[in-house]
Design an enzyme around this catalytic site. Structure first.
Site, PDB file in Angstrom:
ATOM      1  CG  ASP A 259      -1.764   1.193   1.371  1.00  0.00           C
ATOM      2  OD1 ASP A 259      -2.734   1.256   0.604  1.00  0.00           O
ATOM      3  OD2 ASP A 259      -1.486   2.075   2.206  1.00  0.00           O
ATOM      4  CD  GLU A 321      -2.122   2.596  -3.637  1.00  0.00           C
ATOM      5  OE1 GLU A 321      -3.201   3.175  -3.835  1.00  0.00           O
ATOM      6  OE2 GLU A 321      -1.481   2.718  -2.572  1.00  0.00           O
TER       7      GLU A 321
HETATM    8  C1  GLC Z   1      -3.874   3.445  -0.537  1.00  0.00           C
HETATM    9  C2  GLC Z   1      -5.164   2.679  -0.359  1.00  0.00           C
HETATM   10  C3  GLC Z   1      -6.220   3.647   0.081  1.00  0.00           C
HETATM   11  C4  GLC Z   1      -5.809   4.202   1.429  1.00  0.00           C
HETATM   12  C5  GLC Z   1      -4.426   4.838   1.340  1.00  0.00           C
HETATM   13  C6  GLC Z   1      -3.860   5.079   2.706  1.00  0.00           C
HETATM   14  O1  GLC Z   1      -3.962   4.406  -1.536  1.00  0.00           O
HETATM   15  O2  GLC Z   1      -5.491   2.006  -1.536  1.00  0.00           O
HETATM   16  O3  GLC Z   1      -7.480   3.045   0.186  1.00  0.00           O
HETATM   17  O4  GLC Z   1      -6.735   5.162   1.859  1.00  0.00           O
HETATM   18  O5  GLC Z   1      -3.501   4.000   0.686  1.00  0.00           O
HETATM   19  O6  GLC Z   1      -3.488   3.868   3.308  1.00  0.00           O
END
Ligand code: GLC
Length: 604
Positions: A259, A321
């Site tokens: 993440d 991500e």
């Molecule tokens: C990423 C997740 C999102 C979350 C953010 C903070 O972007 O996909 O849902 O709010 O990280 O952890």
């Protein structure tokens, strides 16, 4: 996501601005269409080779990874929120869909300020989702269905309720003080208010610095105040987080979705970020996040993390991500030619083009296929942070056909594929109608310009019965969208030509046909602005495959120049199409693709 959003001028800040525009466009100008029945699809004719292909690389190379938002997938105990046993109950469905792995959004103990992305204990399960025994049962049952489990690993920040942060905030001299990013104020205003160290802003709005009156310092939070960033320059943080990674690898998980991983490091000099001159959806002066995102130091950690994961048997995988501005940046996340960082950083360049632009798709797919040092692309169109692709690409008239085009790109490319629950049935984004209904903290802050992410997080639509088969509760955590009556798994399983069947046919094809698994992807008819066409080249004597997708609302007649990709055969047969008029296509010349039609054929 448009280019701006991919570049994440400031993480979700950029995202928020673009999403606000998308929402305005979709939900205020065009009422959503009813689910359109698609024409019949032709089932894959000859499955060239139905046996598994152990020799064609690690499992993740060809994987379809399916994201599950656990709050919204299946509620097994009637409390209105999804849970782990609910996922276990649906493994049969996931196997029938053909997914290889599920990524479960965070299910660890959490105050749920950001619905699980604020973790207060990395080595347990939140009671609202079940127990560790339920988790272990899920892993074991999933294995019987040939499905692997990918955990969401949030390494950038913890919850402010995590014991590490509790210690860290307790005093300036606490041994864990330096586990987070604490800084003195830049000064004080005339009326005694502390001034934050610099102009960095939070993805969820406002300054990224939170004042702690007790110890008289600020701490840094890229996301919510309740999500303080860890200090990755402290080796103890790395050690603790790598122990967490080992904990889950020992439990048999197949890997991690990392993440917000590009946010791990910040500029130690705390330099101000340049203003773009725009105001973002949260009402902040937008900055270009050059000192808080994608800093080079992160790659050192990624190399170590990869070595750790590789020390385990079974091809464990790191998925990132990774909202990045270019394919070159993406390549860095693989470790370039050294292939020693993430196996599958997400390619957001293709999936978030957000318009049916065949030329742009051609360019971006081609870059992913040829400019990442032989690494494996991972395409993704949908997740829990963005309006659904149904709405981002749909024109309000041909959404079902467009959704099949998107599915075709995702599943016939020479890549791994990421899906999000509900994508396969064409779930529509259903944002809250009033501010009082909003659950996502980003939406509460951004309302009404940015309505947040509830719209893409609504419960999975399984059937047209109570709570869409998701729950038996009087009230579910987010409302069931009205579309559930027609858009649901049960009705689409029974309906020829449904989007669900299209997904299943594509996944079956890509799993079983050696050409689809590994054939080089070569663009053809490259000057055609309306039709995206490509060849998947023959593998081990199996026929080449040609894919032609009409990206426009008008019929397009095209002669597919497969010869330019070295495919000279003249024996053409349709493998899959959603256009009845193309089912008997026997030649590559003068094919007329109806509006937004998909055609996939074999040539030998
Ligand atoms: C990423 C997740 C999102 C979350 C953010 C903070 O972007 O996909 O849902 O709010 O990280 O952890």
């Amino acid at each position: 996501m448009t280019d701006n959003m991919c570049m994440r001028t400031h993480s979700l800040k950029g995202l928020a601005a673009v999403l606000a525009a998308v929402f305005t466009l979709i939900f205020f100008s065009n009422p959503l269409p009813a689910f359109a029945l698609g024409p019949q699809s032709t089932a894959p004719s000859a499955q060239a080779d139905a046996t598994p292909h152990p020799s064609d690389g690690p499992w993740w190379k060809h994987a379809v990874v399916y994201e599950i938002y656990p709050r919204s997938f299946q509620d097994s105990n009637g409390d209105g929120t999804g849970d782990l046993n609910g996922i276990t109950d649906r493994l049969g469905y996931l196997e029938s869909l053909g997914v290889d792995a599920i990524w479960i959004a965070p299910c660890y103990p959490s105050p749920q300020a950001d619905f699980g992305y604020d973790i207060s204990n990395y080595e347990a399960i939140d009671p609202q989702y079940g127990t560790m025994a339920d988790f272990e049962n899920l892993v074991a049952q999933a294995k019987k269905h040939n499905i692997r489990i990918i955990m969401d690993m949030v390494m950038n920040h913890t919850s402010d309720q995590h014991p590490w942060f509790k210690e860290s905030e307790s005093s300036r001299t606490n041994p864990k003080r330096d586990w987070y990013i604490w800084r003195d104020p830049k000064g004080y205003t005339a009326d005694g208010k502390p001034i934050p160290p610099n102009n960095w802003i939070s993805a969820f709005g406002g300054s990224a610095w939170q004042w702690d009156p007790k110890t008289k310092q600020f701490y840094y939070h890229e996301f919510l105040v309740q999500q303080p960033d860890l200090n990755w320059r402290n080796p103890d943080v790395e050690k603790a987080m790598f122990d967490v990674v080992r904990f889950w690898l020992d439990k048999g998980v197949a890997g991690f979705r990392l993440d917000a991983i590009t946010n791990l490091f910040e500029d130690p000099k705390l330099r101000n970020e340049p203003y773009t001159g725009k105001i973002d959806a949260m009402g902040d002066r937008e900055v270009k996040d050059i000192y808080t995102n994608n800093l080079p130091e992160v790659h050192v950690v990624m190399r170590k993390l990869r070595a750790l994961v590789d020390s385990y048997p079974g091809d464990r995988v790191l998925i990132g991500e990774t909202y990045l501005p270019s394919v070159q940046d993406l390549d860095n996340w693989y470790g370039g030619a050294a292939h020693n960082q993430l196996q599958l950083p997400m390619d957001m360049q293709v999936g978030f083009i957000n318009k049916m632009d065949a030329s742009l798709f051609r360019t971006r797919i081609n870059q992913a296929e040829t400019e990442i040092n032989g690494n494996r692309p991972l395409f993704v169109f949908d997740n829990h942070d963005n309006p659904r692709s149904w709405d981002r690409y749909g024109d309000g008239v041909h959404n079902a056909s467009i959704a099949r085009v998107i599915a075709s790109v995702l599943l016939t490319s020479n890549s791994a594929a990421m899906m999000y629950d509900g994508q396969e049935i064409g779930m529509v984004t259903t944002p809250p109608r009033t501010k009082a209904e909003v659950r996502d903290p980003a939406g509460i802050r951004g309302w009404p310009k940015y309505k947040g992410r509830d719209g893409e997080r609504t419960p999975m639509q399984w059937s047209d019965t109570t709570d869409a088969g998701f729950s038996t509760a009087a009230k579910t955590w987010l409302p069931i969208p009205p579309s559930y009556r027609t858009v649901n798994v049960q009705s689409e399983e029974n309906r020829p030509g449904s989007l669900l069947r299209w997904y299943k046919d594509l996944i079956t094809l890509r799993a079983n046909d050696p050409t689809m698994r590994d054939g080089d992807q070569v663009m053809i008819n490259t000057s055609n602005p309306s039709v995206l066409a490509y060849v998947r080249k023959s593998v081990d004597g199996h026929p080449a495959i040609v894919v032609a997708l009409n990206f426009t609302a008008s019929p397009q007649t095209i002669s597919l120049d497969a010869a330019s990709a070295g495919v000279t055969g003249t024996n053409v047969s349709t493998v899959l199409t959603d256009a009845p008029s193309l089912e008997r296509t026997g030649s590559l010349s003068n094919i007329t693709l109806p509006p937004f039609a998909s055609w996939i054929g074999r040539v030998q």
